[in-house]
Design an enzyme around this catalytic site. Structure first.
Site, PDB file in Angstrom:
ATOM      1  N   HIS A  25      -6.162  -3.648  -9.500  1.00 26.29           N
ATOM      2  CA  HIS A  25      -5.072  -4.462  -8.934  1.00 26.29           C
ATOM      3  C   HIS A  25      -5.470  -5.010  -7.559  1.00 26.29           C
ATOM      4  CE1 HIS A  25      -2.105  -3.111 -11.959  1.00 26.29           C
ATOM      5  NE2 HIS A  25      -2.702  -1.931 -11.877  1.00 26.29           N
ATOM      6  N   ASP A  63       2.156 -11.512 -10.708  1.00 21.54           N
ATOM      7  CA  ASP A  63       0.878 -10.830 -10.926  1.00 21.54           C
ATOM      8  C   ASP A  63       0.570 -11.002 -12.403  1.00 21.54           C
ATOM      9  OD1 ASP A  63      -1.153  -9.069 -11.442  1.00 21.54           O
ATOM     10  OD2 ASP A  63      -0.298  -7.390 -10.303  1.00 21.54           O
ATOM     11  N   TYR A  77       8.549   1.180 -14.451  1.00 23.17           N
ATOM     12  CA  TYR A  77       7.645   0.716 -13.407  1.00 23.17           C
ATOM     13  C   TYR A  77       6.593  -0.236 -13.985  1.00 23.17           C
ATOM     14  CZ  TYR A  77       4.207   0.583  -9.709  1.00 23.17           C
ATOM     15  OH  TYR A  77       3.344   0.142  -8.743  1.00 23.17           O
ATOM     16  N   GLN A 126       0.793  -9.049 -16.536  1.00 18.93           N
ATOM     17  CA  GLN A 126       1.654  -7.912 -16.134  1.00 18.93           C
ATOM     18  C   GLN A 126       3.122  -8.272 -15.843  1.00 18.93           C
ATOM     19  OE1 GLN A 126       0.565  -4.841 -12.874  1.00 18.93           O
ATOM     20  NE2 GLN A 126       2.089  -6.152 -11.931  1.00 18.93           N
ATOM     21  N   LYS A 180       4.784  -3.197  -8.118  1.00 19.73           N
ATOM     22  CA  LYS A 180       5.802  -3.490  -7.109  1.00 19.73           C
ATOM     23  C   LYS A 180       6.150  -4.977  -7.128  1.00 19.73           C
ATOM     24  CE  LYS A 180       7.446   0.060  -4.977  1.00 19.73           C
ATOM     25  NZ  LYS A 180       8.810   0.456  -5.208  1.00 19.73           N
ATOM     26  N   ASP A 181       7.244  -5.315  -6.454  1.00 20.53           N
ATOM     27  CA  ASP A 181       7.761  -6.682  -6.526  1.00 20.53           C
ATOM     28  C   ASP A 181       6.939  -7.664  -5.697  1.00 20.53           C
ATOM     29  OD1 ASP A 181      10.057  -5.428  -7.839  1.00 20.53           O
ATOM     30  OD2 ASP A 181      10.340  -4.608  -5.838  1.00 20.53           O
ATOM     31  N   ASP A 196      -5.364   1.654  -3.081  1.00 15.73           N
ATOM     32  CA  ASP A 196      -4.682   0.422  -3.531  1.00 15.73           C
ATOM     33  C   ASP A 196      -3.883  -0.231  -2.400  1.00 15.73           C
ATOM     34  OD1 ASP A 196      -5.710   0.756  -6.025  1.00 15.73           O
ATOM     35  OD2 ASP A 196      -3.789   1.073  -7.037  1.00 15.73           O
ATOM     36  N   GLY A 217      15.153 -21.323 -18.733  1.00 15.35           N
ATOM     37  CA  GLY A 217      15.759 -22.182 -17.713  1.00 15.35           C
ATOM     38  C   GLY A 217      15.447 -21.833 -16.276  1.00 15.35           C
ATOM     39  N   ASP A 249      -3.258  -9.174  -5.581  1.00 18.01           N
ATOM     40  CA  ASP A 249      -3.314  -9.482  -7.016  1.00 18.01           C
ATOM     41  C   ASP A 249      -2.186 -10.397  -7.475  1.00 18.01           C
ATOM     42  OD1 ASP A 249      -1.222  -7.722  -6.817  1.00 18.01           O
ATOM     43  OD2 ASP A 249      -2.039  -6.218  -8.173  1.00 18.01           O
ATOM     44  N   TYR A 305      -7.915  -7.287 -15.320  1.00 19.44           N
ATOM     45  CA  TYR A 305      -7.021  -6.143 -15.360  1.00 19.44           C
ATOM     46  C   TYR A 305      -5.538  -6.541 -15.318  1.00 19.44           C
ATOM     47  CZ  TYR A 305      -5.518  -1.424 -15.287  1.00 19.44           C
ATOM     48  OH  TYR A 305      -4.923  -0.252 -15.663  1.00 19.44           O
ATOM     49  N   SER A 354      12.468 -25.629  17.508  1.00 17.68           N
ATOM     50  CA  SER A 354      13.538 -26.611  17.754  1.00 17.68           C
ATOM     51  C   SER A 354      14.912 -26.054  17.428  1.00 17.68           C
ATOM     52  CB  SER A 354      13.313 -27.883  16.926  1.00 17.68           C
ATOM     53  OG  SER A 354      12.058 -28.401  17.192  1.00 17.68           O
TER      54      SER A 354
HETATM   55  C1  F6R Z   1       0.796  -0.907  -7.134  1.00 14.06           C
HETATM   56  C2  F6R Z   1      -0.206  -1.073  -8.161  1.00 14.06           C
HETATM   57  C3  F6R Z   1      -1.267  -0.057  -8.293  1.00 14.06           C
HETATM   58  C4  F6R Z   1      -1.186   0.680  -9.630  1.00 14.06           C
HETATM   59  C5  F6R Z   1      -2.279   1.752  -9.744  1.00 14.06           C
HETATM   60  C6  F6R Z   1      -2.338   2.375 -11.119  1.00 14.06           C
HETATM   61  O1  F6R Z   1       1.703  -1.955  -7.184  1.00 14.06           O
HETATM   62  O2  F6R Z   1      -0.182  -2.020  -8.900  1.00 14.06           O
HETATM   63  O3  F6R Z   1      -1.257   0.836  -7.217  1.00 14.06           O
HETATM   64  O4  F6R Z   1       0.068   1.269  -9.776  1.00 14.06           O
HETATM   65  O5  F6R Z   1      -3.541   1.173  -9.481  1.00 14.06           O
HETATM   66  O6  F6R Z   1      -2.587   1.377 -12.020  1.00 14.06           O
HETATM   67  P1  F6R Z   1      -2.660   1.614 -13.614  1.00 14.06           P
HETATM   68  O7  F6R Z   1      -1.435   2.371 -13.992  1.00 14.06           O
HETATM   69  O8  F6R Z   1      -2.715   0.205 -14.143  1.00 14.06           O
HETATM   70  O9  F6R Z   1      -3.929   2.384 -13.865  1.00 14.06           O
HETATM   71 MG    MG Z   2      -1.463  -5.817 -10.292  1.00 17.96          MG
HETATM   72 MG    MG Z   3       0.651  -7.164  -6.352  1.00 16.07          MG
END
Ligand code: F6R
Ligand code: MG
Ligand code: MG
Length: 385
Positions: A19, A12, A230, A95, A233-234, A288, A104, A53, A91, A244
């Site tokens: 996001h 991201d 934080y 990140q 998320k991953d 979100d 590497g 995102d 935005y 096959s």
């Molecule tokens: C979840 C994510 C969003 C943000 C949330 C707050 O992975 O990226 O839910 O955590 O929109 O975002 P900020 O802290 O950037 O205002």
């Molecule tokens: Mg994001």
């Molecule tokens: Mg994402």
């Protein structure tokens, strides 16, 4: 025979209107950068896509897993993208780019990666899953169903090539050092489920057929473990081979029809259903989210990618999406209460501990009775008695 490697590397590096979605100019930049990678013979072929995102680089080459040239190509693409993202003030630009300089391999530097190396079969159908607003453990349930649940995968019962079962390699993602265990199905299914149910800790890394043929690979990179806080998320990816002598594509996709509950969603702090969606719906909006997964199907042909087909963009998954949205709507009514909000332990790397810290010194060892008319009255009447 030359082996083909598929490397899916994602990050991201900024998105539109919060996001939500990777802007077209970043997708274009990535295509240009990977085209140069083909010209320089670093990779054979590529496809650039996005999961909400997250910018997704799907690449094929013959250099094996963890190859520094391939990883640098992805890293440089993300760096160039970050510059453009910052210039356009989109935005959360840059990140996931947690390291200053490339060393590497993108592992431990922010971007996530899933890779798989194999000798191509006469025909090689694969699917790349790309999820947004969730964690790697989100694939535990569907992968278990694909390879170990005969109610999902008819081939486990019917096809002698699948009948012997599979080997799951699981990673303990909480451990700071690499930590893996392998388990065989069907005989160790119960032990396997004991681990896989702890989705925040034990994550499937790879799945093999009993003869050693690799069939699935998942990105297990944990952003908070790298950053110590934080940072989103991953949003994991997974590569799965089909047909096959392996589960059919339809059996692979069937495992996403529930849709099951995963951790992530708003602020990486909530439980929600993982919606299987087509690319046109690969954007997280409501609270979100809810968390989403896209499936792109390819044929790998002499090291090249033929496709993709947008596999969840089909009416057959409408019922799952509708069910998911009903669950999402129900969960949302619970606001900040568990289990919609994750447990305190799971919130360790979010911003919640900062709020908790403010309350910490205010706890005392006896029940507190506030001062006021009512409490004074109660005190007086109890002293008369
Ligand atoms: C979840 C994510 C969003 C943000 C949330 C707050 O992975 O990226 O839910 O955590 O929109 O975002 P900020 O802290 O950037 O205002
Ligand atoms: Mg994001
Ligand atoms: Mg994402």
């Amino acid at each position: 025979m030359v082996e083909t490697t598929i490397s899916v590397i994602k990050a991201d590096i900024g998105s539109l209107a919060g996001h939500v979605i990777v802007p077209d100019f970043l997708l274009e930049l990535a295509r240009k950068s990977l085209k140069e990678g083909v010209e320089k013979k670093i990779i054979n072929d590529f496809h650039v896509s996005h999961a909400g995102d997250d910018l997704e680089l799907i690449m094929t080459h013959n250099k094996g897993e963890g190859n520094p040239e391939v990883h640098r190509l992805a890293w440089d693409t993300f760096i160039k993208g970050t510059e453009l993202a910052r210039k356009n003030k989109i935005y959360a630009a840059g990140q996931d780019m947690l390291a200053d300089t490339f060393s590497g391999n993108v592992k431990g530097m922010g971007p996530g990666s899933a890779e798989m190396t194999f000798e191509e079969r006469p025909s090689e159908p694969v699917v790349v899953f790309m999820a947004d607003k969730t964690e790697p453990g989100a694939y535990n349930l569907p992968l278990y169903k694909i390879y170990a649940d005969p109610f999902n995968t008819a081939g486990l019962v019917i096809d002698p090539n699948l009948h012997d079962g599979f080997i799951f390699v699981i990673q303990d993602v909480i451990k700071q050092v690499p930590c893996f265990i392998s388990m065989k199905t069907p005989e160790e299914s119960y032990d396997l489920l004991a681990l896989l149910g702890s989705t925040g800790r034990y994550t499937i890394k790879k799945v093999y057929r009993r003869d050693g043929m690799v069939t699935a690979s998942v990105s297990t990179d944990k952003l908070h473990a790298i950053a110590g806080k934080y940072v989103g998320k991953d949003d994991p990816v997974a590569i799965v081979r089909a047909h096959s002598g392996l589960p059919a594509m339809g059996e692979v996709l069937e495992a996403f029809t529930l849709p099951h509950l995963v951790a992530g969603w708003m602020r990486g702090s909530h439980t929600g259903p993982l919606l299987p969606v087509g690319l046109k719906d690969s954007r997280c909006t409501r609270f979100d989210g809810p968390p989403r997964v896209v499936a792109l199907g390819f044929q790998v042909s002499n090291g090249m990618l033929v496709g993709p087909v947008d596999l969840f963009d089909d009416v057959a998954f409408d019922i799952s999406r509708q069910r998911g949205m009903k669950v999402a709507d129900y969960l949302r009514r619970q606001g900040p209460f568990q289990p919609h909000r994750l447990s305190e332990e799971e919130m360790e790397y979010t911003t919640l501990p900062k709020v908790m810290a403010r309350c910490e010194n205010r706890f005392v060892n006896e029940e507190i009775v506030p001062k006021g008319k009512e409490t004074e009255k109660k005190k007086k009447s109890s002293s008369v008695e």
